[in-house]
Design an enzyme around this catalytic site. Structure first.
Site, mmCIF file in Angstrom:
data_model
loop_
_atom_site.group_PDB
_atom_site.id
_atom_site.type_symbol
_atom_site.label_atom_id
_atom_site.label_comp_id
_atom_site.label_asym_id
_atom_site.label_seq_id
_atom_site.Cartn_x
_atom_site.Cartn_y
_atom_site.Cartn_z
ATOM 1 N N ALA A 1 0.827 -1.200 0.000
ATOM 2 C CA ALA A 1 0.000 0.000 0.000
ATOM 3 C C ALA A 1 0.868 1.261 0.000
ATOM 4 O O ALA A 1 0.556 2.254 -0.671
ATOM 5 C CB ALA A 1 -0.937 -0.004 1.203
ATOM 6 N N ALA B 1 8.968 3.722 5.819
ATOM 7 C CA ALA B 1 8.464 3.782 4.432
ATOM 8 C C ALA B 1 9.320 4.641 3.504
ATOM 9 O O ALA B 1 8.916 4.909 2.378
ATOM 10 C CB ALA B 1 7.014 4.244 4.373
ATOM 11 N N ALA B 2 10.511 5.039 3.932
ATOM 12 C CA ALA B 2 11.389 5.770 3.024
ATOM 13 C C ALA B 2 11.741 4.907 1.821
ATOM 14 O O ALA B 2 11.763 5.379 0.677
ATOM 15 C CB ALA B 2 12.657 6.205 3.748
ATOM 16 N N GLY B 3 12.025 3.634 2.068
ATOM 17 C CA GLY B 3 12.334 2.726 0.974
ATOM 18 C C GLY B 3 11.164 2.528 0.036
ATOM 19 O O GLY B 3 11.338 2.452 -1.192
ATOM 20 N N ASP B 4 9.964 2.438 0.585
ATOM 21 C CA ASP B 4 8.773 2.290 -0.250
ATOM 22 C C ASP B 4 8.523 3.543 -1.077
ATOM 23 O O ASP B 4 8.105 3.468 -2.242
ATOM 24 C CB ASP B 4 7.550 1.989 0.618
ATOM 25 C CG ASP B 4 7.660 0.653 1.328
ATOM 26 O OD1 ASP B 4 8.282 -0.265 0.774
ATOM 27 O OD2 ASP B 4 7.128 0.520 2.444
#
Length: 291
Positions: free
Chosen positions: A40, A237-240
């Site tokens: 998401a 969520a930095a990678g996402d």
């Protein structure tokens, strides 16, 4: 269009000065309930970065399910392939320290009920420019989606685990962080890990946090892009964010270095805000920061 086949979780986030060790109790200073999940998150990141985006996944019939659906739809994500199943939605317990670091426990819930994409799911996926996959769904579902998709497949190998040969054979681009790359290859040095990854898949990007990102392909020289210097508030969520923005930039046909800088800028903006989906920048914000 970007398609995402992945997880949707409700993040239960506790903020504290120091993450407690085993058997230790500490006092936190804030708590938030934030829709997340690697799938998401990547869908929201791609939509906010400017792409038409479809999310394929599942939520439970609990109170969290409608909140996660509304969050995705509110970001402009197509949720027509988001199914509702009996039981709990996916949950992530997250502790964030004052340096922006985090530790996470994921409980699959509804995500664990997905075994493969349906024919209707694949019809949507195959109209897109790329399929984004992660490892918060059962491995059999991830493998089935990668093998049956007729579009470029981008894999985020997290949570890190053994990667079946049939999955790697269907992946076009793998995007681990440096710890995941080391776990997959057994090599701590990112440049050596990159070489090893390229024995497995055609292209790879290793994200290096404050050190930027390292890209390689089977043809051509490796490319290192520096991170945007910022003070991190929350790296969740930095990678996402990076992966979602990178998929958008590649789908638009940007040269590889420009695509990586676009993704790195999006990730840098996200770590300056708390939360997962709530931290992701919009296309105008990314373009303004690049300028």
């Amino acid at each position: 269009m970007i398609s995402v086949f992945g997880s949707a979780n409700m993040d239960l986030v506790a903020y504290t000065a120091v993450v407690p060790g085993r058997g230790e109790t500490v006092t936190g200073h804030a708590f938030r309930t934030i829709p997340g999940g690697k799938g998401a998150n990547q869908a929201v990141a791609a939509a906010r970065a400017g792409a038409a985006t479809c999310f394929v996944g599942a939520v439970g019939d609990d109170a969290f399910g409608p909140v996660m659906r509304d969050t995705l739809a509110g970001a402009g994500v197509d949720v027509s392939r988001l199914r509702v199943v009996p039981g709990s939605s996916g949950i992530a317990h997250i502790v964030v320290d004052d340096d922006g670091g985090n530790s996470i426990i994921v409980i699959p819930g509804a995500n664990g009920t997905i075994t493969a994409p349906s024919d209707e799911d694949l019809a949507v996926i195959d109209r897109s420019d790329a399929l984004l996959l992660q490892l918060e769904l059962p491995m059999e579902a991830v493998v089935a989606a990668a093998r049956r998709a007729r579009v470029p497949v981008v894999l985020t190998p997290a949570p890190v685990q053994d990667l079946p040969r049939e999955l790697l054979g269907a992946v076009d681009l793998i995007v681990p962080n440096e710890h995941e790359a080391a776990a997959i290859t057994g090599l701590a040095d990112p440049e050596e890990a990159l070489k090893a990854l390229l024995d497995l898949v055609p292209e790879a990007v290793i994200t290096l946090g404050a050190e930027g990102a390292l890209y390689g392909a089977r043809t051509g020289r490796p490319l290192r892009v520096p991170a945007v210097p910022v003070r991190a508030v929350d790296t969740t969520a930095a990678g996402d964010t990076f992966v979602g923005a990178l998929a958008v930039a590649r789908a638009e046909g940007r040269p590889q270095e420009q695509a990586l800088r676009f993704a790195a800028t999006a990730a840098a903006l996200s770590v300056q805000r708390p939360g997962a989906s709530t931290s992701m920048p919009t296309r105008p914000e990314i373009e303004a920061a690049l300028a």
